[in-house]
Design an enzyme around this catalytic site. Structure first.
Site, short mmCIF file in Angstrom:
data_model
loop_
_atom_site.label_atom_id
_atom_site.label_comp_id
_atom_site.label_asym_id
_atom_site.label_seq_id
_atom_site.Cartn_x
_atom_site.Cartn_y
_atom_site.Cartn_z
N ASP A 1 42.97 43.80 27.23
CA ASP A 1 43.38 43.08 28.43
C ASP A 1 44.04 44.10 29.34
OD1 ASP A 1 44.60 41.61 30.41
OD2 ASP A 1 45.71 40.28 29.07
N TYR B 1 41.27 40.87 46.54
CA TYR B 1 40.25 41.83 46.14
C TYR B 1 40.24 43.01 47.10
CZ TYR B 1 35.73 43.70 44.66
OH TYR B 1 34.72 44.53 44.20
N LYS C 1 41.33 46.84 46.18
CA LYS C 1 40.36 47.92 46.25
C LYS C 1 40.76 48.97 47.29
CE LYS C 1 37.53 46.62 43.01
NZ LYS C 1 37.37 47.43 41.78
N SER D 1 30.11 43.65 30.58
CA SER D 1 29.16 43.04 31.53
C SER D 1 29.17 43.83 32.83
CB SER D 1 29.54 41.58 31.81
OG SER D 1 30.82 41.50 32.42
N THR E 1 25.50 41.55 40.84
CA THR E 1 26.14 41.49 39.51
C THR E 1 26.91 40.18 39.42
OG1 THR E 1 28.24 42.52 40.18
CG2 THR E 1 26.45 44.00 39.54
N ILE F 1 26.54 44.24 45.39
CA ILE F 1 25.50 44.54 44.39
C ILE F 1 25.27 43.27 43.57
CG2 ILE F 1 24.78 46.09 42.54
CD1 ILE F 1 25.40 47.63 45.06
#
Length: 368
Positions: free
Chosen positions: A90, A210, A214, A41, A245, A243
């Site tokens: 995974d 997050y 990153k 995805s 998504t 974005i």
């Protein structure tokens, strides 16, 4: 003419800055075997579809088995190519990734891997890292936080990168990355593409794990590209802004309402440029909303005459043009140890050379 000893662009074999106005051919990916984690995805699916339609053999890994298998069947029918595969993976589990890579090599038409995309990623879950539930006030000590985001986005990426470093140099008939060689279809490659984020460059409030993960992927990229040439690998990175998504949760969409967001097709295009053009080595492309800019990248209003619409720019493009003394000496000494000591079979431990002050002329660095 005296060389700038702190300029290590040539030593790291980094390619020139990316000219995003220069055309490239997406069909250069044809014949490559490309692995994509989190490929069922989001960006992963976009990469899969784009590269498959241009002739690549794409093997995706994900934990969403139903969606992954259905996607592969759909793309096989659309392209007529049966060399696309789905493998359960995974990324937080080392053995799962090992099995993913091993099976991918077995399934690859040429028995090797040309490129690896460390794409799998998620956002922070609940409870938020900096806002534990209120009922914890009644406890003497809090339970361990849920670090799933960090495990997927950092540990998973580290596993992927480590396996890529192991497998890419073994790719049959591949040559060490070299920005002077011409790209083209059916040309073997050794490419690791890391997927960062605007959160690699800026703070994202409320997304602590997050953002931390990153930032760490950016650190991995900047450090790894210093020495990747020792394995003949090219390491590149994309850093998308917000974005549209599935990774953006409802709350994020509400906060972004009315603001500019990037387009998925621009992210796929930037990644495809890096994937297809094997001359690009050690470069990171940030992707954001399409804006109008002048010749010096100054922001222009939409109503301004002239200017160019752009959505992609390069991040940390000048790291190696004036490196700090430790990086300069370490990278240079690693290359001396590998290319000089091993070549002449001198009985000098690499560790000794790595920490010793360098005599650049004696080391022959001018020949690199």
């Amino acid at each position: 003419m005296t060389k700038d000893r702190n300029n290590i662009v040539g030593i790291t074999k980094q390619s020139p800055p990316v000219d995003i106005t220069e055309p490239y051919d997406a069909a250069w990916v044809a014949g490559k075997t490309i692995l994509v984690t989190g490929g069922a995805s989001g960006f992963g699916e976009g990469f899969f579809r784009k590269w498959a339609e241009n002739g690549a053999n794409v093997i995706i890994g994900d934990i969403n088995d139903v969606r992954g298998r259905a996607l592969v069947e759909n793309v096989r029918k659309a392209t007529g190519n049966q060399n696309h595969h789905y493998i359960h993976c995974d990324v937080t589990n080392w053995q799962s990734q090992v099995d993913f890579f091993r099976e991918a090599v077995r399934l690859s038409p040429h028995g090797g891997i040309d490129a690896v995309v460390a794409n799998a990623g998620i956002t922070d879950g609940s409870p938020m890292f900096d806002d534990p539930p209120g009922n914890l006030d009644t406890l003497e000590e809090p339970p361990a936080p849920n670090l799933k985001c960090l495990e997927v986005n950092l540990i998973g990426v580290m596993y992927t990168a480590h396996l890529a470093i192991f497998y890419l140099p073994k790719n049959p008939k591949s040559q060490p990355a070299d920005h002077t060689l011409s790209p083209g279809p059916n040309v073997r490659d050794r490419h690791l593409l890391l997927v960062g984020s605007i959160a690699s460059l800026a703070a994202i409030p409320g997304q602590i794990q997050y953002c931390a993960s990153k930032h760490a992927v950016l650190g991995l990229y900047r450090s790894l590209r210093c020495t990747a040439s020792l394995k003949g690998i090219r390491v590149n990175m994309i850093l998308p802004y917000f974005i549209d998504t599935p990774i953006i949760p409802v709350g994020g969409r509400i906060l972004l309402a009315g603001g500019a967001t990037g387009k998925p097709e621009d992210v796929v295009d930037a990644a495809t440029r890096l994937m297809a053009d094997s001359r690009i080595v050690g470069r990171g492309l940030a992707i954001g909303p399409r804006i109008k800019v002048g010749d010096d990248w100054q922001l222009l209003p939409d109503t301004a005459q002239g200017g160019t619409e752009a959505a992609v720019w390069e991040a940390y493009a000048e790291d190696f043009e004036e490196a700090d003394i430790f990086t300069s000496r370490f990278v240079s000494s690693e290359l001396v140890a590998t290319c000089r000591v091993d070549f002449f079979e001198l009985p000098i431990p690499r560790s000794t050379i790595a920490v010793a002050p360098l005599n650049y002329t004696a080391a022959g660095l001018e020949s690199f």
